[in-house]
Scaffold this active site. Structure first.
Site, PDB file in Angstrom:
ATOM      1  N   LYS A  81       0.823  -1.215   0.000  1.00  0.00           N
ATOM      2  CA  LYS A  81       0.000   0.000   0.000  1.00  0.00           C
ATOM      3  C   LYS A  81       0.859   1.268   0.000  1.00  0.00           C
ATOM      4  CE  LYS A  81      -2.620   0.317   3.563  1.00  0.00           C
ATOM      5  NZ  LYS A  81      -1.690   1.048   4.429  1.00  0.00           N
ATOM      6  N   THR A  83       4.003   1.530  -0.830  1.00  0.00           N
ATOM      7  CA  THR A  83       4.744   1.544  -2.094  1.00  0.00           C
ATOM      8  C   THR A  83       3.882   2.114  -3.215  1.00  0.00           C
ATOM      9  OG1 THR A  83       6.022  -0.377  -1.402  1.00  0.00           O
ATOM     10  CG2 THR A  83       5.960   0.082  -3.762  1.00  0.00           C
ATOM     11  N   ARG A 104       2.241   8.532   7.074  1.00  0.00           N
ATOM     12  CA  ARG A 104       2.536   8.357   8.501  1.00  0.00           C
ATOM     13  C   ARG A 104       4.010   8.028   8.717  1.00  0.00           C
ATOM     14  NH1 ARG A 104      -0.824   3.632  10.358  1.00  0.00           N
ATOM     15  NH2 ARG A 104      -0.241   2.902   8.290  1.00  0.00           N
ATOM     16  N   LYS A 115       7.248  -6.643  10.812  1.00  0.00           N
ATOM     17  CA  LYS A 115       7.025  -6.026   9.505  1.00  0.00           C
ATOM     18  C   LYS A 115       8.305  -5.519   8.842  1.00  0.00           C
ATOM     19  CE  LYS A 115       4.055  -2.533   7.353  1.00  0.00           C
ATOM     20  NZ  LYS A 115       3.103  -1.453   7.587  1.00  0.00           N
ATOM     21  N   ALA A 289      -3.665   1.687  12.774  1.00  0.00           N
ATOM     22  CA  ALA A 289      -5.076   1.681  12.378  1.00  0.00           C
ATOM     23  C   ALA A 289      -5.858   0.547  13.029  1.00  0.00           C
ATOM     24  CB  ALA A 289      -5.209   1.587  10.867  1.00  0.00           C
ATOM     25  N   PHE A 317      -3.486  -0.229   7.214  1.00  0.00           N
ATOM     26  CA  PHE A 317      -4.088  -1.547   7.017  1.00  0.00           C
ATOM     27  C   PHE A 317      -5.176  -1.517   5.941  1.00  0.00           C
ATOM     28  CE2 PHE A 317      -2.454  -2.141  11.484  1.00  0.00           C
ATOM     29  CZ  PHE A 317      -1.408  -2.977  11.119  1.00  0.00           C
ATOM     30  N   PHE A 398       3.252  -8.658  -9.687  1.00  0.00           N
ATOM     31  CA  PHE A 398       4.355  -9.582  -9.442  1.00  0.00           C
ATOM     32  C   PHE A 398       4.636 -10.333 -10.743  1.00  0.00           C
ATOM     33  CE2 PHE A 398       3.269  -8.635  -5.152  1.00  0.00           C
ATOM     34  CZ  PHE A 398       4.381  -8.940  -4.377  1.00  0.00           C
ATOM     35  N   TRP A 426       6.892  -0.715  -7.987  1.00  0.00           N
ATOM     36  CA  TRP A 426       8.014  -1.326  -7.264  1.00  0.00           C
ATOM     37  C   TRP A 426       9.208  -1.491  -8.197  1.00  0.00           C
ATOM     38  CZ3 TRP A 426      11.321  -5.424  -7.463  1.00  0.00           C
ATOM     39  CH2 TRP A 426      12.028  -5.731  -6.288  1.00  0.00           C
TER      40      TRP A 426
END
Length: 572
Positions: A81, A83, A104, A115, A289, A317, A398, A426
């Protein structure tokens, strides 16, 4: 910024290849969006704080268009998200738009826990990546200090004679630390004799769950910050008032708000950094969140809206948490109106929601994908139907995604009145976000029909039920007796018309992290309800959600290191 030859590598390897050699000095980044030098407070050469007086002097200026990026419910397969948010901002810049992102700050808890880093990934990252993921400009330390100053003043007041008649058994204010430390969830302190305080049960929350964090992120200015800090309820007195209710004790009763505001005066100023491609980004505030309201600061978002024609921000999230709270809490309290919404998903994550547990998540499985799409389509329906917002789906690509899988997602999204766009940020940075940017510009040109999920004038129980039924699609809500008593107390104290902040697992629409997809015929259980009176919302804890996470069996910290030259490795 000069074009850099892109290569495949870890996030930190890519970030270190660009920063600092190819990064723009932060004053040049500020000049891109018209911030004069006198409002820039340098934290080194590549990051700065912006004086909040600049926003006050430009408060009547025209606002840009606000775009919210959210996602499906997160899975171990990952969604990307942040990214995508960064790549979309770079994509908008590529097509000639003046854009500012507002994100954030990462918490040290997840960075060293499960994470890892949280400044984007691949060629859609923020720099300086290491600084942002670690101590940055010290905001979280200031928040922790302000929180713990108040805790110290509470216990000192009791030790010094307790003129306010505070009942130590009814203190609701907890200490905090920005680290995942389950050992601190419940403690007993004040031991060791009379001079060491009054023994009592206590506990720690992670800093990002602190009400001080929420207050900082919702405050309009320094005066509003101080007023909100004074409204914090820290506990209750012995006995009852004449009408039978308990009397709350506030931070202002302890004369704590002034000193707390002093500790937070610099933390209130938004932090300015840049993407790998030099796009300006405010990174400010960081409430989780799942246990808090999950949005960056109101000040940073408002400032971005004055400086950019397009502002890209995100909610933490999935859309059931971050987006719901962004829309029902932040937008309501700050008077913000989003123009469009992006939902991020990956093929592999959707297959996970469809029950695909293979060791090879890239293996084609149309049946699992079709089942897992229920999670994405429910988020689309919620955002379009409940909130009236136009939705664009970003499929974070991907190499293993098959054409058949991509075609299936595009077809099912189209059937819901939306469109799916392939995101390649990405791998390609802003170039890979151009299609996404072009589509979001089209959505932003449509009039917004934004509305809230519930009316705050409803009783607290009905607001909980509105979120549970409309957003989570729960069949019923079970408010446990203790929580019901807490609701009654808060309504008697005059807090009944505040919005509701649901503390719930991020992994499912339900309160059970094991229920994937879009579960039906389940009951949401609310076990605890408390007021964050300074922030201006009621917090409802559901299921087994905790306000202090623990570390996993193998924490990310075990793989993070630094060499003799000062180069960091393993951060992400």
């Amino acid at each position: 910024m000069a074009e850099i030859t892109k290569f495949k590598g870890s996030d930190i390897e890519i970030a270190q290849a660009v920063y600092p050699k190819h990064a723009l000095p932060i004053d040049q980044v500020a000049r891109k969006i018209g911030i004069p030098e006198e409002y820039i407070e340098h934290y080194g050469k590549y990051k700065a704080k912006i004086d909040y007086n600049y926003l006050a002097e430009h408060k009547d200026g025209k606002d840009g268009k606000l775009i919210l990026v959210t996602a499906i419910n997160p899975t171990p397969a990952g969604e990307g998200k942040t990214t995508t948010t960064i790549g979309l901002a770079d994509g908008l810049s590529k097509i000639g738009k003046t854009v500012v992102a507002a994100l954030r700050e990462p918490s040290l808890g997840p960075v060293f826990g499960l994470k890892g880093g949280a400044a984007g990934g691949g060629w859609a990252q923020l720099i300086p990546m290491e600084d942002i993921n670690l101590h940055f400009t010290g905001d979280f330390h200031a928040i922790g200090a302000a929180n713990n100053l108040l805790a110290a003043m509470i216990d000192n007041h009791i030790f010094q004679g307790n003129k306010l008649n505070i009942d130590p058994r009814k203190i609701t204010w907890r200490r905090c630390v920005d680290m995942n430390d389950r050992q601190l969830r419940f403690i007993v302190n004040g031991l060791g004799g009379k001079t060491n305080g009054t023994p009592r049960e206590d506990g720690y929350d992670i800093t990002v769950a602190s009400e001080v964090m929420a207050i900082l992120c919702l405050a309009a200015d320094i005066a509003d910050l101080k007023e909100r800090l004074g409204r914090i309820i820290v506990g209750y007195t012995y006995g009852k008032t004449s009408d039978g209710s308990e009397k709350p004790v506030r931070a202002s009763d302890l004369n704590a708000e002034g000193a707390m505001a002093v500790l937070l005066k610099d933390a209130l100023k938004p932090n300015l950094v840049q993407t790998l491609e030099g796009t300006p980004v405010f990174v400010h505030g960081g409430p989780f969140a799942n246990i808090a309201h999950g949005c960056n600061s109101v000040i940073a978002t408002r400032l971005a809206l004055k400086l950019g024609d397009y502002v890209v921000t995100e909610g933490g999230f999935g859309a059931d948490l971050g987006a719901e709270k962004f829309l029902d809490i932040k937008c309501r309290l700050a008077g913000l109106v989003p123009q469009a919404l992006v939902i991020v998903a990956t093929i592999r994550a959707l297959k996970h929601h469809g029950g695909f547990k293979s060791s090879d998540p890239g293996k084609e499985n149309l049946d699992a994908l079709r089942k897992g799409m229920a999670n994405l389509t429910q988020h689309i329906e919620n955002m379009q139907g409940v909130y009236g917002l136009p939705v664009l789906v970003a499929i974070n690509e991907f190499p293993t995604d098959s054409k058949a899988e991509l075609d299936l997602v595009e077809k099912m999204v189209r059937e819901k009145g939306s469109r799916a766009v392939l995101s390649q940020v990405w791998e390609k940075g802003g170039e890979g976000g151009i299609k996404l940017a072009q589509e979001i510009v089209k959505l932003c040109d449509k009039p917004s029909a934004f509305r809230f999920c519930y009316d705050t004038k409803l009783p607290v129980k009905e607001k909980i039920e509105a979120i549970a039924r409309k957003i989570y699609h729960a069949d019923a809500v079970n408010i446990l007796p203790a929580a019901q008593k807490q609701i009654e107390r808060l309504e008697n104290l005059g807090f009944g018309e505040l919005p509701v902040c649901m503390a719930k697992t991020q992994y499912s629409f339900s309160d059970d992290p094991g229920l994937l997809g879009a579960p039906r015929d389940w009951t949401l259980t609310v076990r605890n309800v408390k007021v964050s009176s300074g922030a201006g919302f009621i917090v409802c804890l559901t299921g087994d959600i905790m306000t202090m996470p623990g570390l996993p069996p193998v924490p990310a910290a075990e793989n993070i290191d630094i060499d003799k030259s000062g180069k960091i490795s393993g951060l992400f």
